[in-house]
Design an enzyme around this catalytic site. Structure first.
Site, PDB file in Angstrom:
ATOM      1  N   CYS A  48     -10.175   6.990 -37.352  1.00 40.98           N
ATOM      2  CA  CYS A  48      -9.811   7.508 -36.032  1.00 40.98           C
ATOM      3  C   CYS A  48     -10.149   6.430 -34.999  1.00 40.98           C
ATOM      4  O   CYS A  48     -11.010   5.579 -35.227  1.00 40.98           O
ATOM      5  CB  CYS A  48     -10.617   8.790 -35.785  1.00 40.98           C
ATOM      6  SG  CYS A  48     -10.547   9.434 -34.104  1.00 40.98           S
ATOM      7  N   HIS A  49      -9.479   6.463 -33.848  1.00 44.54           N
ATOM      8  CA  HIS A  49      -9.754   5.464 -32.801  1.00 44.54           C
ATOM      9  C   HIS A  49     -11.223   5.472 -32.365  1.00 44.54           C
ATOM     10  O   HIS A  49     -11.755   4.449 -31.935  1.00 44.54           O
ATOM     11  CB  HIS A  49      -8.851   5.710 -31.586  1.00 44.54           C
ATOM     12  CG  HIS A  49      -7.550   4.968 -31.662  1.00 44.54           C
ATOM     13  ND1 HIS A  49      -7.457   3.618 -31.481  1.00 44.54           N
ATOM     14  CD2 HIS A  49      -6.295   5.387 -31.937  1.00 44.54           C
ATOM     15  CE1 HIS A  49      -6.199   3.228 -31.609  1.00 44.54           C
ATOM     16  NE2 HIS A  49      -5.467   4.290 -31.906  1.00 44.54           N
ATOM     17  N   THR A  50     -11.881   6.618 -32.481  1.00 44.58           N
ATOM     18  CA  THR A  50     -13.295   6.688 -32.101  1.00 44.58           C
ATOM     19  C   THR A  50     -14.136   5.768 -32.979  1.00 44.58           C
ATOM     20  O   THR A  50     -15.086   5.135 -32.503  1.00 44.58           O
ATOM     21  CB  THR A  50     -13.797   8.140 -32.203  1.00 44.58           C
ATOM     22  OG1 THR A  50     -12.945   8.975 -31.415  1.00 44.58           O
ATOM     23  CG2 THR A  50     -15.220   8.269 -31.699  1.00 44.58           C
ATOM     24  N   HIS A  70     -15.791   9.829 -39.449  1.00 39.69           N
ATOM     25  CA  HIS A  70     -16.040  11.224 -39.058  1.00 39.69           C
ATOM     26  C   HIS A  70     -14.869  12.159 -39.333  1.00 39.69           C
ATOM     27  O   HIS A  70     -14.974  13.352 -39.062  1.00 39.69           O
ATOM     28  CB  HIS A  70     -16.448  11.302 -37.579  1.00 39.69           C
ATOM     29  CG  HIS A  70     -15.361  10.877 -36.641  1.00 39.69           C
ATOM     30  ND1 HIS A  70     -15.018   9.557 -36.459  1.00 39.69           N
ATOM     31  CD2 HIS A  70     -14.531  11.584 -35.849  1.00 39.69           C
ATOM     32  CE1 HIS A  70     -14.031   9.476 -35.589  1.00 39.69           C
ATOM     33  NE2 HIS A  70     -13.713  10.695 -35.207  1.00 39.69           N
ATOM     34  N   GLU A  71     -13.753  11.657 -39.844  1.00 38.20           N
ATOM     35  CA  GLU A  71     -12.659  12.531 -40.283  1.00 38.20           C
ATOM     36  C   GLU A  71     -12.667  12.510 -41.805  1.00 38.20           C
ATOM     37  O   GLU A  71     -12.441  11.448 -42.400  1.00 38.20           O
ATOM     38  CB  GLU A  71     -11.298  11.995 -39.803  1.00 38.20           C
ATOM     39  CG  GLU A  71     -10.928  12.400 -38.411  1.00 38.20           C
ATOM     40  CD  GLU A  71      -9.462  12.088 -38.081  1.00 38.20           C
ATOM     41  OE1 GLU A  71      -9.061  12.435 -36.970  1.00 38.20           O
ATOM     42  OE2 GLU A  71      -8.745  11.515 -38.912  1.00 38.20           O
ATOM     43  N   CYS A  89     -24.173  26.018 -33.953  1.00 39.49           N
ATOM     44  CA  CYS A  89     -25.437  26.583 -34.456  1.00 39.49           C
ATOM     45  C   CYS A  89     -25.367  28.102 -34.553  1.00 39.49           C
ATOM     46  O   CYS A  89     -26.149  28.732 -35.259  1.00 39.49           O
ATOM     47  CB  CYS A  89     -26.600  26.158 -33.558  1.00 39.49           C
ATOM     48  SG  CYS A  89     -26.622  26.969 -31.928  1.00 39.49           S
ATOM     49  N   CYS A  92     -26.904  29.430 -29.732  1.00 34.61           N
ATOM     50  CA  CYS A  92     -27.046  29.074 -28.315  1.00 34.61           C
ATOM     51  C   CYS A  92     -26.018  29.816 -27.455  1.00 34.61           C
ATOM     52  O   CYS A  92     -25.117  30.492 -27.965  1.00 34.61           O
ATOM     53  CB  CYS A  92     -26.892  27.561 -28.137  1.00 34.61           C
ATOM     54  SG  CYS A  92     -25.201  26.957 -28.404  1.00 34.61           S
ATOM     55  N   CYS A  95     -22.382  28.823 -28.225  1.00 26.74           N
ATOM     56  CA  CYS A  95     -21.860  29.373 -29.478  1.00 26.74           C
ATOM     57  C   CYS A  95     -21.594  30.872 -29.367  1.00 26.74           C
ATOM     58  O   CYS A  95     -20.675  31.396 -30.002  1.00 26.74           O
ATOM     59  CB  CYS A  95     -22.823  29.086 -30.638  1.00 26.74           C
ATOM     60  SG  CYS A  95     -22.811  27.360 -31.181  1.00 26.74           S
ATOM     61  N   CYS A 103     -21.662  23.430 -28.420  1.00 25.97           N
ATOM     62  CA  CYS A 103     -22.982  23.835 -28.908  1.00 25.97           C
ATOM     63  C   CYS A 103     -24.105  22.998 -28.296  1.00 25.97           C
ATOM     64  O   CYS A 103     -24.050  21.772 -28.293  1.00 25.97           O
ATOM     65  CB  CYS A 103     -23.003  23.705 -30.433  1.00 25.97           C
ATOM     66  SG  CYS A 103     -24.589  24.040 -31.205  1.00 25.97           S
ATOM     67  N   ARG A 107     -23.775  19.447 -30.291  1.00 21.47           N
ATOM     68  CA  ARG A 107     -22.624  18.756 -29.713  1.00 21.47           C
ATOM     69  C   ARG A 107     -22.752  17.254 -29.952  1.00 21.47           C
ATOM     70  O   ARG A 107     -23.849  16.731 -30.170  1.00 21.47           O
ATOM     71  CB  ARG A 107     -22.459  19.077 -28.232  1.00 21.47           C
ATOM     72  CG  ARG A 107     -23.431  18.409 -27.304  1.00 21.47           C
ATOM     73  CD  ARG A 107     -23.074  18.669 -25.850  1.00 21.47           C
ATOM     74  NE  ARG A 107     -23.180  20.078 -25.493  1.00 21.47           N
ATOM     75  CZ  ARG A 107     -23.025  20.537 -24.250  1.00 21.47           C
ATOM     76  NH1 ARG A 107     -22.755  19.701 -23.263  1.00 21.47           N
ATOM     77  NH2 ARG A 107     -23.138  21.826 -23.991  1.00 21.47           N
ATOM     78  N   CYS A 167     -10.960  15.969 -36.834  1.00 17.49           N
ATOM     79  CA  CYS A 167     -11.119  15.360 -35.502  1.00 17.49           C
ATOM     80  C   CYS A 167      -9.807  15.374 -34.730  1.00 17.49           C
ATOM     81  O   CYS A 167      -9.464  16.338 -34.083  1.00 17.49           O
ATOM     82  CB  CYS A 167     -11.683  13.943 -35.602  1.00 17.49           C
ATOM     83  SG  CYS A 167     -11.909  13.159 -33.973  1.00 17.49           S
ATOM     84  N   ARG A 362      -2.309   7.931 -39.104  1.00 14.19           N
ATOM     85  CA  ARG A 362      -3.548   8.141 -39.845  1.00 14.19           C
ATOM     86  C   ARG A 362      -3.443   7.455 -41.210  1.00 14.19           C
ATOM     87  O   ARG A 362      -2.456   7.585 -41.909  1.00 14.19           O
ATOM     88  CB  ARG A 362      -3.833   9.637 -40.045  1.00 14.19           C
ATOM     89  CG  ARG A 362      -4.467  10.300 -38.819  1.00 14.19           C
ATOM     90  CD  ARG A 362      -5.860   9.716 -38.580  1.00 14.19           C
ATOM     91  NE  ARG A 362      -6.546  10.337 -37.466  1.00 14.19           N
ATOM     92  CZ  ARG A 362      -6.528   9.889 -36.211  1.00 14.19           C
ATOM     93  NH1 ARG A 362      -5.804   8.827 -35.905  1.00 14.19           N
ATOM     94  NH2 ARG A 362      -7.227  10.492 -35.269  1.00 14.19           N
TER      95      ARG A 362
END
Length: 368
Positions: A48-50, A70-71, A89, A92, A95, A103, A107, A167, A362
């Site tokens: 991913c670009h992130t 992360h994907e 979670c 909170c 949530c 969250c 987060r 993602c 992708r």
């Protein structure tokens, strides 16, 4: 996997040792999970670009060495799961709210390279800690995550397809379906036709929009974007007037909904100013530079235009992602058209090269 309970697992991981340098496949030790954690066998991951953004480390604190990614899709014992960079979670205020997915506990935190429970990394090489990335680190055959960031999904769902839902695709899709909420027959403008923007267009197609106007500086993207429901294309470089004025003229006063997926501040302003007065809604999805400032006339708001932001498509990871997977299983959502390349794990740097060249959407990385 039961024989490895409580044991360190040795496996291969792609380690980013320093900013902008090719990842190196290393043998790493992955410690057993602690309280509220699970160890996941990753089967497929995608770029991913992130990942690129934090690998280049041009606009934020460099955190190295670390394992990016992360994907992904993987297995915990016999459960099929999607690891997610943000969590739920379920305790909170966020949530428990029907409106929020941000969250308090879980987060996204891009600077934290360790686990929440004890402030330590679960990865190491010869005793030297290798840092985590956004709580996921899926560029490893095994990873350890907080249980609140792991979505259990239909075991029949093909992980080499649905992994992209953890993602970018969910971010774009949800920004349309959950936040912009276009009505059937409405007009929608999408700014930025990368994977996230095309997922936003796909959401508009699913919602029944009659016109989907794609806005991008790269005219080569228009033809492929038709696969995602885009009906018209505007390149701001082809016009002397601001693109919001061009769109307003095309649509008799403005579009009903717009979704901004580039993160460029000028595009954000255009996306807001191109929606129709009285009922238009603009949704910001792209992440801008930290010093960027959004400027528009207050009259644009007083004329009953609405400006919204969206994080991960307003999906709660554990509660909502399983239903997004079902959209794919029911053939309501197409994922294959987002997946343009595939490489084995040993060639992960090819995926980086493809994305840096702007080729494809992708690239799936096969771990085995």
């Amino acid at each position: 996997m039961s024989s490895t309970i409580g044991q360190v697992i040795r496996c291969k991981a792609a380690v980013a040792w320093e900013a902008g340098k090719p990842l190196v496949i290393e043998e790493v030790e992955v410690a057993p999970p602690q309280k509220e954690e699970v160890r996941i066998k990753i089967l497929f991951t995608s770029l991913c670009h992130t990942d690129i953004y934090f690998w280049e480390a041009k606009g934020q604190t460099p955190v190295f060495p670390r394992i990016l990614g992360h994907e992904a899709g993987g297995i915990v014992e016999s459960d099929h799961v999607l690891p997610v960079f943000t969590g739920e979670c379920k305790e909170c205020a966020h949530c428990k709210s029907e409106e929020s997915n941000m969250c308090d506990l879980l987060r996204i935190n891009t600077d934290r390279g360790v686990m929440l429970s004890d402030g330590k990394s679960r990865f190491s090489i010869n005793g030297k800690p290798i840092l985590h990335f956004v709580g996921t680190s899926t560029f490893s055959e095994y990873t350890v995550m907080h249980v609140g960031c792991v979505a259990k999904i239909n075991p029949l769902a093909p992980l080499d397809k649905v992994c992209v839902l953890s993602c970018g695709i969910s971010t774009g899709l949800g920004s349309t379906l959950n936040v912009a909420k276009p009505k059937k027959g409405s007009t929608v403008a999408v700014f930025g036709l990368g994977a996230v923007g095309l997922a936003a267009a796909e959401g508009a197609r699913i919602a029944g929009a009659s016109r989907i106007i794609g806005v991008d500086l790269n005219s080569n993207r228009f033809e492929y974007s038709k696969n995602f429901g885009v009906t018209e294309f505007v390149n701001p470089k082809d016009h002397k007037k601001p693109v919001q004025e061009v769109i307003a003229e095309m649509t008799n006063g403005g579009v009903d909904r717009s979704i901004e997926c580039t993160g460029h501040i000028d595009a954000m302003i255009s996306a807001f100013e191109c929606v129709h007065d009285g009922w238009g809604v603009a949704v910001l999805v792209g992440v801008p530079h930290k010093d960027a400032v959004f400027k528009t006339s207050p009259m644009n708001l007083l004329s009953e235009r609405t400006l919204k932001g969206s994080f991960f498509g307003n999906y709660k990871p554990r509660s909502d992602l399983p239903s997004v997977v079902e959209k794919y299983m029911n053939k309501e959502l197409e994922l294959e058209k987002f997946i343009t390349h595939e490489v084995p794990f040993a060639e992960i740097n090819k995926a980086f090269d493809l994305m840096l060249k702007g080729e494809g959407l992708r690239c799936i990385i096969r771990m085995e």
